[in-house]
Design an enzyme around this catalytic site. Structure first.
Site, short mmCIF file in Angstrom:
data_model
loop_
_atom_site.label_atom_id
_atom_site.label_comp_id
_atom_site.label_asym_id
_atom_site.label_seq_id
_atom_site.Cartn_x
_atom_site.Cartn_y
_atom_site.Cartn_z
N VAL A 58 0.88 -1.17 0.00
CA VAL A 58 0.00 0.00 0.00
C VAL A 58 0.91 1.22 0.00
CG1 VAL A 58 -1.66 1.33 1.39
CG2 VAL A 58 -1.91 -1.16 1.17
N CYS A 59 0.49 2.27 -0.69
CA CYS A 59 1.20 3.55 -0.65
C CYS A 59 2.62 3.36 -1.21
CB CYS A 59 1.18 4.05 0.79
SG CYS A 59 1.52 5.80 1.03
N THR A 60 3.59 4.07 -0.68
CA THR A 60 4.96 3.96 -1.19
C THR A 60 5.62 2.64 -0.80
OG1 THR A 60 5.69 5.24 0.73
CG2 THR A 60 5.35 6.45 -1.32
N GLY A 61 4.88 1.76 -0.15
CA GLY A 61 5.39 0.40 0.07
C GLY A 61 5.77 -0.27 -1.24
N ALA A 73 -2.84 2.35 -3.96
CA ALA A 73 -2.38 3.74 -4.02
C ALA A 73 -2.15 4.25 -2.59
CB ALA A 73 -3.39 4.58 -4.80
#
Lengths: 234, 234
Positions: free
Chosen positions: B111-114, B161
């Site tokens: 999730v996200c910048t993961g 995202a």
């Protein structure tokens, strides 16, 4: 030159009450947006500093106890759950803490069935409020008026509906406490433009069979809350 | 008689990687829905069992280390952040752990910048993927193809995202792993019928001035990721 406009900064004291077997997301969603209240101090408050077990491997560390938490809070927040929240209703020290800090806090707030804890602490008598859909009809047990909305403001009481409503609740609160642009930036950082892959998030939208199973899974919680509320009124 | 249909139950092993100064909501949102995969075992995995500090008072306790985490996971999940995620990119043991478990996991997810961490571990080369809006253009640094969507499935890679997209991501994953009714029940329990009080959740929706401030606040992160990615390719 600082990038961040000076009026995006404040100095609120925020206390988030946590307890075993609560629904962590009820407060971690709000924690994200409240963290965007730059300059605010956020404490996770519990009986002691032992990890709070939220189930399924998730444990959160408190940063303050009911004794060490600031006496005067700008925001008091409590989340919900089911069996854990019922146990919290029967936890006299936790309820006394809510009643005490809630008597002076600028904003007295909850997400999900956390509103039943505010109610049991006497903080919603005569107020309009919401809760998780399973808890909304229970609000009258505490002298509150049930409102079928996702976020309800009534004077300084702010209550959110179930679990995921904590995001809408907290963003709405940020809008009250900071310039609009700061709240817009918080939403942009969160990329909060939700797009659920299903449409089963309310009792009206969910298939009747699914709603029936959910109600049955929560029936002990409902009767437990009713019983505890009635004992509290004796 | 058990209320819950037998086919709502499974036995997945789920590993959620956590690290200091990450965005907790990136994984706590998903943790809520993944907890509705009844029968699944969820571990929060880090270097050691010390509390992981997520900032603003929030600390999460790991339940497993990179050594004790099950070798074969059904779901490997990593969340993002900004400075914490950049530090994680430069953390060889963390990246090696992702590469190892990701080489065998049934679902490799972020999730996200993961997704930049998955990318740096070599797990997104030749895959379509998404990230936080600030991270999406950086995916090409890792041989991935940027997709401007909230949740992207490409074979067994699933990327969400920014931050709040973790809810859409995890609910979509539950839909793949359980009967539709179980996913519908999960959404109903979460009362996941979002209704943001603002409409500033994407770069397109946010006012230009707000987007400009956000980009400036994240500019060191962007250049740091680019630099680290390029060093990794040497």
């Amino acid at each position: 030159m600082d990038i961040i406009p000076p009026d995006w900064k404040g100095s609120e004291k925020i206390g988030i009450v946590i307890y075993d077997h609560m629904t962590a997301l009820d407060v971690i969603g709000p924690h994200y947006f409240l963290s965007k209240l730059l300059g605010a101090d956020i404490q996770f408050v519990s009986h002691n500093l032992d990890p709070v077990q939220c189930g399924n491997g998730l444990a959160i560390l408190p940063t303050a106890t009911f004794e060490t938490c600031p006496r005067d809070l700008d925001i008091l927040l409590v989340g919900g759950g089911s069996s854990g929240t019922l146990a919290a209703m029967r936890d006299d020290r936790l309820i006394a803490f809510l009643a005490d800090r809630g008597s002076r806090a600028k904003w007295v707030t909850s997400v999900c069935t956390g509103s039943l804890l505010l109610g049991h602490a006497g903080l919603l008598r005569g107020y309009r409020a919401t809760s998780h859909w399973i808890g909304r009809p229970l609000l009258k047990e505490f002298g509150a008026t049930e409102v079928d909305e996702r976020v309800v403001f009534d004077r300084n009481r702010v209550t959110g509906a179930g679990v995921s409503a904590g995001l809408d609740f907290a963003l709405a609160l940020v809008m009250r406490l900071r310039p609009l642009a700061a709240a817009q930036a918080a939403q942009l950082f969160a990329e909060y433009a939700p797009n659920p892959p299903l449409h089963s998030g309310t009792p009206d939208e969910a298939p009747a069979e699914v709603l029936g199973i959910a109600r049955e899974m929560l029936s002990d919680f409902v009767s437990g809350v009713q019983e505890t509320a009635r004992q509290g009124r004796k």
